[in-house]
Design a protein around this motif. Structure first.
Motif, PDB file in Angstrom:
ATOM      1  N   CYS A  20      10.821  -1.553   5.442  1.00 31.01           N
ATOM      2  CA  CYS A  20      10.293  -2.919   5.401  1.00 31.01           C
ATOM      3  C   CYS A  20      11.115  -3.815   6.326  1.00 31.01           C
ATOM      4  O   CYS A  20      10.562  -4.591   7.104  1.00 31.01           O
ATOM      5  CB  CYS A  20      10.308  -3.417   3.952  1.00 31.01           C
ATOM      6  SG  CYS A  20       9.973  -5.161   3.768  1.00 31.01           S
ATOM      7  N   THR A  33       6.160   2.105  -4.082  1.00 31.89           N
ATOM      8  CA  THR A  33       5.056   2.089  -3.101  1.00 31.89           C
ATOM      9  C   THR A  33       3.893   1.226  -3.602  1.00 31.89           C
ATOM     10  O   THR A  33       3.761   0.953  -4.784  1.00 31.89           O
ATOM     11  CB  THR A  33       4.472   3.497  -2.778  1.00 31.89           C
ATOM     12  OG1 THR A  33       3.487   3.854  -3.755  1.00 31.89           O
ATOM     13  CG2 THR A  33       5.528   4.567  -2.674  1.00 31.89           C
ATOM     14  N   HIS A  34       3.084   0.844  -2.599  1.00 30.88           N
ATOM     15  CA  HIS A  34       1.806   0.158  -2.862  1.00 30.88           C
ATOM     16  C   HIS A  34       0.753   0.995  -2.118  1.00 30.88           C
ATOM     17  O   HIS A  34       0.052   0.489  -1.250  1.00 30.88           O
ATOM     18  CB  HIS A  34       1.815  -1.256  -2.289  1.00 30.88           C
ATOM     19  CG  HIS A  34       3.014  -2.096  -2.635  1.00 30.88           C
ATOM     20  ND1 HIS A  34       2.932  -3.208  -3.428  1.00 30.88           N
ATOM     21  CD2 HIS A  34       4.334  -2.006  -2.267  1.00 30.88           C
ATOM     22  CE1 HIS A  34       4.141  -3.777  -3.530  1.00 30.88           C
ATOM     23  NE2 HIS A  34       5.004  -3.061  -2.834  1.00 30.88           N
ATOM     24  N   ILE A  35       0.687   2.272  -2.417  1.00 28.09           N
ATOM     25  CA  ILE A  35      -0.103   3.211  -1.589  1.00 28.09           C
ATOM     26  C   ILE A  35      -1.614   3.057  -1.785  1.00 28.09           C
ATOM     27  O   ILE A  35      -2.394   3.528  -0.955  1.00 28.09           O
ATOM     28  CB  ILE A  35       0.375   4.670  -1.849  1.00 28.09           C
ATOM     29  CG1 ILE A  35       0.042   5.586  -0.673  1.00 28.09           C
ATOM     30  CG2 ILE A  35      -0.181   5.211  -3.145  1.00 28.09           C
ATOM     31  CD1 ILE A  35       0.716   6.965  -0.758  1.00 28.09           C
ATOM     32  N   ILE A  89      -0.858 -10.661   1.537  1.00 32.17           N
ATOM     33  CA  ILE A  89      -1.335  -9.993   0.322  1.00 32.17           C
ATOM     34  C   ILE A  89      -2.763 -10.436  -0.018  1.00 32.17           C
ATOM     35  O   ILE A  89      -3.595  -9.629  -0.439  1.00 32.17           O
ATOM     36  CB  ILE A  89      -0.347 -10.271  -0.838  1.00 32.17           C
ATOM     37  CG1 ILE A  89       1.028  -9.663  -0.505  1.00 32.17           C
ATOM     38  CG2 ILE A  89      -0.877  -9.721  -2.168  1.00 32.17           C
ATOM     39  CD1 ILE A  89       2.173 -10.150  -1.388  1.00 32.17           C
ATOM     40  N   PHE A 129      -4.433   0.862  -1.239  1.00 38.86           N
ATOM     41  CA  PHE A 129      -4.887  -0.367  -0.573  1.00 38.86           C
ATOM     42  C   PHE A 129      -6.136  -0.043   0.230  1.00 38.86           C
ATOM     43  O   PHE A 129      -6.424   1.116   0.529  1.00 38.86           O
ATOM     44  CB  PHE A 129      -3.770  -0.987   0.281  1.00 38.86           C
ATOM     45  CG  PHE A 129      -3.197  -0.112   1.365  1.00 38.86           C
ATOM     46  CD1 PHE A 129      -3.764  -0.046   2.630  1.00 38.86           C
ATOM     47  CD2 PHE A 129      -2.046   0.651   1.132  1.00 38.86           C
ATOM     48  CE1 PHE A 129      -3.218   0.745   3.631  1.00 38.86           C
ATOM     49  CE2 PHE A 129      -1.488   1.449   2.132  1.00 38.86           C
ATOM     50  CZ  PHE A 129      -2.076   1.496   3.378  1.00 38.86           C
ATOM     51  N   TYR A 155      -2.936  -5.635  -5.444  1.00 38.55           N
ATOM     52  CA  TYR A 155      -3.871  -6.116  -4.427  1.00 38.55           C
ATOM     53  C   TYR A 155      -5.220  -6.444  -5.073  1.00 38.55           C
ATOM     54  O   TYR A 155      -6.231  -6.570  -4.398  1.00 38.55           O
ATOM     55  CB  TYR A 155      -4.061  -5.094  -3.301  1.00 38.55           C
ATOM     56  CG  TYR A 155      -2.834  -4.920  -2.431  1.00 38.55           C
ATOM     57  CD1 TYR A 155      -2.229  -6.019  -1.837  1.00 38.55           C
ATOM     58  CD2 TYR A 155      -2.297  -3.655  -2.200  1.00 38.55           C
ATOM     59  CE1 TYR A 155      -1.105  -5.864  -1.037  1.00 38.55           C
ATOM     60  CE2 TYR A 155      -1.175  -3.488  -1.405  1.00 38.55           C
ATOM     61  CZ  TYR A 155      -0.585  -4.603  -0.825  1.00 38.55           C
ATOM     62  OH  TYR A 155       0.522  -4.455  -0.039  1.00 38.55           O
ATOM     63  N   LYS A 199       2.187   0.878  -7.298  1.00 39.80           N
ATOM     64  CA  LYS A 199       1.968  -0.423  -7.929  1.00 39.80           C
ATOM     65  C   LYS A 199       0.540  -0.897  -7.737  1.00 39.80           C
ATOM     66  O   LYS A 199      -0.078  -0.608  -6.706  1.00 39.80           O
ATOM     67  CB  LYS A 199       2.884  -1.465  -7.277  1.00 39.80           C
ATOM     68  CG  LYS A 199       4.362  -1.136  -7.398  1.00 39.80           C
ATOM     69  CD  LYS A 199       5.188  -2.101  -6.568  1.00 39.80           C
ATOM     70  CE  LYS A 199       6.620  -1.615  -6.413  1.00 39.80           C
ATOM     71  NZ  LYS A 199       7.363  -1.531  -7.652  1.00 39.80           N
ATOM     72  N   ASP A 213       8.376   1.678   0.154  1.00 41.19           N
ATOM     73  CA  ASP A 213       7.613   0.419   0.041  1.00 41.19           C
ATOM     74  C   ASP A 213       6.249   0.547   0.722  1.00 41.19           C
ATOM     75  O   ASP A 213       5.646  -0.467   1.093  1.00 41.19           O
ATOM     76  CB  ASP A 213       8.400  -0.771   0.640  1.00 41.19           C
ATOM     77  CG  ASP A 213       7.869  -2.119   0.168  1.00 41.19           C
ATOM     78  OD1 ASP A 213       7.079  -2.147  -0.785  1.00 41.19           O
ATOM     79  OD2 ASP A 213       8.236  -3.144   0.773  1.00 41.19           O
ATOM     80  N   ASN A 243       3.069   0.088   2.209  1.00 41.94           N
ATOM     81  CA  ASN A 243       2.050  -0.943   1.977  1.00 41.94           C
ATOM     82  C   ASN A 243       1.549  -1.428   3.330  1.00 41.94           C
ATOM     83  O   ASN A 243       2.216  -1.234   4.347  1.00 41.94           O
ATOM     84  CB  ASN A 243       2.638  -2.094   1.141  1.00 41.94           C
ATOM     85  CG  ASN A 243       3.525  -3.015   1.967  1.00 41.94           C
ATOM     86  OD1 ASN A 243       3.047  -3.864   2.712  1.00 41.94           O
ATOM     87  ND2 ASN A 243       4.844  -2.829   1.861  1.00 41.94           N
ATOM     88  N   HIS A 271       1.643 -10.563  -7.919  1.00 47.19           N
ATOM     89  CA  HIS A 271       2.074 -10.175  -6.572  1.00 47.19           C
ATOM     90  C   HIS A 271       1.881 -11.341  -5.605  1.00 47.19           C
ATOM     91  O   HIS A 271       2.616 -11.490  -4.638  1.00 47.19           O
ATOM     92  CB  HIS A 271       1.262  -8.948  -6.116  1.00 47.19           C
ATOM     93  CG  HIS A 271       1.811  -8.241  -4.921  1.00 47.19           C
ATOM     94  ND1 HIS A 271       1.076  -7.324  -4.204  1.00 47.19           N
ATOM     95  CD2 HIS A 271       3.022  -8.291  -4.310  1.00 47.19           C
ATOM     96  CE1 HIS A 271       1.818  -6.854  -3.216  1.00 47.19           C
ATOM     97  NE2 HIS A 271       2.999  -7.431  -3.255  1.00 47.19           N
ATOM     98  N   SER A 308      -5.237  -8.485   1.874  1.00 40.91           N
ATOM     99  CA  SER A 308      -5.423  -7.156   1.269  1.00 40.91           C
ATOM    100  C   SER A 308      -6.289  -7.252   0.011  1.00 40.91           C
ATOM    101  O   SER A 308      -7.105  -6.370  -0.262  1.00 40.91           O
ATOM    102  CB  SER A 308      -4.069  -6.528   0.905  1.00 40.91           C
ATOM    103  OG  SER A 308      -3.477  -5.994   2.061  1.00 40.91           O
TER     104      SER A 308
END
Ligand code: NIG
Ligand code: FE
Length: 418
Positions: free
Chosen positions: A296, A79-81, A110, A83, A150, A147, A322, A324, A183, A113
């Motif tokens: 995704c 995950t990219h939780i 990205i 943000f 951002y 992760k 994932d 995000n 990223h 973000s």
């Protein structure tokens, strides 16, 4: 404190002997006990068995689970939780015909973000992520990888990793932090990608290592982002700080990212929407697990990871959200399970294995999470009364979860927080 759950219609993913992961045809085997009991002591699974064998067992607290199914809480390994904000305008742009790559080329994606995240304080970012964490816990997630990526500057990457550290401290679910400095290439390095790779290696990585802010290293190995050479360099340097790779590869193009990841003993290779036979061959006999991210593919309208080819080749597979703001704005593992069955043609048993024991392995926490095994953490999903576990992916979009237990405690639902 002990809790005895009785009359469980189906207790799923019961494994007396701890197993690291399941692969190939074994993924279709989801061991279960019908009409079972489960004993929890403090935060740990102490015992389980069939109701007939329960004999006089008592506990401080009893729960009657008649008609209900119990399984390990979801292990969301990608995950990219953390943000700053949503990117719903890009969503509309895509509906109107732009591709994910075209949006990124115009400064969206990205980098958009990263721009939003730069403006948020650590506290603000934490509060935004905390709401999402509460939401995903209520949806059954008991362990999560998060992760960075951002930030894209030393300050902002460290800020993200500190937010992840605070989530780890303040929430009961298991949190695994991953450093994803590579990223995207920031605007001011557009014509000098190597200088950004140097910055990641010489300025951010040492700080991440010293402060022990991450357990894993990730790179977005993709055309227009970081190439094989960049990935190789970053993974080599990260190893000096004990960071094992979990890498974004083959999302849009297959050009050897899997082999580079395997060369560096990656724990996981994630995405794999594009997959060559060489990629499958290079994964054989390794400890690297493929991870599919079907939400995704659903959201971007790109190909789904060929799960059948992966599993039928004898490999293991994990599935994750994932979560995000760009390619999968949902942390709902239940949706991922449904999508895995419906679009990846995985059986419900395979999908549940992929989201529990294999998800735990993809975070390196399989000794404590991902199955109903004596001594493992009591992280559980208790469903509403259901006719069988296949209903979970089948009746998609309905919330089948009644309660979620994390570390032996039933968690409050977000609306109950006050
Ligand atoms: O896993 N592909 C790279 N990273 C994310 C998307 C990031 C974003 O668009 O914000 C992914 O899909
Ligand atoms: Fe991702």
């Amino acid at each position: 404190m002990s809790i005895l759950i009785k009359n469980i219609k189906q207790l799923l993913q019961v494994r007396d002997q701890p197993q690291k992961f399941v692969s190939g045809s074994a993924m279709n085997d989801l061991p279960k006990l019908n009409n079972a009991y489960l004993l929890i002591e403090h935060d740990t699974i102490a015992d389980y068995g069939s109701m007939e064998s329960m004999h006089g067992l008592t506990a401080d607290h009893e729960i009657d689970a008649t008609g209900k199914i119990i399984l390990p809480a979801w292990c969301d390994s990608h995950t990219h939780i953390v943000f700053a904000g949503h990117r719903e305008r890009e969503f509309v742009d895509r509906i109107n015909g732009l591709s994910y790559e075209e949006i990124a080329e115009r400064g969206g994606g990205i980098l958009n973000s990263a721009k939003m995240l730069a403006k948020q304080s650590e506290d603000q970012l934490f509060n935004l992520a905390a709401d999402r964490i509460r939401e995903v816990m209520a949806l059954g997630t008991g362990a999560i990888e998060i992760k960075s990526g951002y930030g894209l500057t030393p300050e902002a990457e460290i800020k993200m990793l500190r937010v992840i550290k605070r989530i780890k401290k303040e929430f009961p679910l298991k949190v695994i932090p991953t450093f994803l400095g590579a990223h995207a290439i920031p605007e001011n390095y557009k014509n000098n990608r190597q200088a950004y790779v140097d910055l990641v290696i010489s300025h951010i990585l040492p700080k991440v290592g010293e402060e022990r802010l991450a357990k894993y290293i990730d790179v977005f190995c993709e055309k227009g982002y970081f190439d094989l050479g960049d990935t190789d360099r970053i993974l080599t340097e990260a190893a000096k700080y004990g960071l094992r790779p979990k890498v974004h590869v083959n999302q849009f193009n297959a050009f050897g990212g899997v082999a580079i990841a395997v060369k560096h003993n990656a724990l996981s290779v994630d995405h794999l929407e594009e997959l060559n036979q060489e990629d499958i061959d290079v994964l054989q006999g390794t400890t690297t697990i493929p991870v599919a991210l079907p939400a995704c593919s659903f959201f971007l309208g790109i190909p789904y990871t060929p799960a059948r080819r992966i599993i039928d080749s004898g490999l293991p597979l994990a599935i994750a959200t994932d979560f995000n703001p760009g390619s999968a704005p949902s942390g709902n593992m239940n949706f991922v399970i449904s999508t895995a069955c419906i679009r990846l043609k995985m059986t419900p048993a395979e999908a549940i294995n992929a989201a529990t024991i294999n998800g735990a392995y993809a975070m390196g926490i399989e000794s404590q999470y991902g199955s109903i095994t004596r001594g493992k953490r009591a992280n559980l999903i208790i469903t509403k009364p259901l006719s069988g576990y296949e209903i979970l992916p089948y009746a998609f979009g309905t919330n089948h979860i009644e309660e979620v237990m994390i570390n032996g405690e039933i968690i409050k639902k977000p609306q109950e927080k006050s």
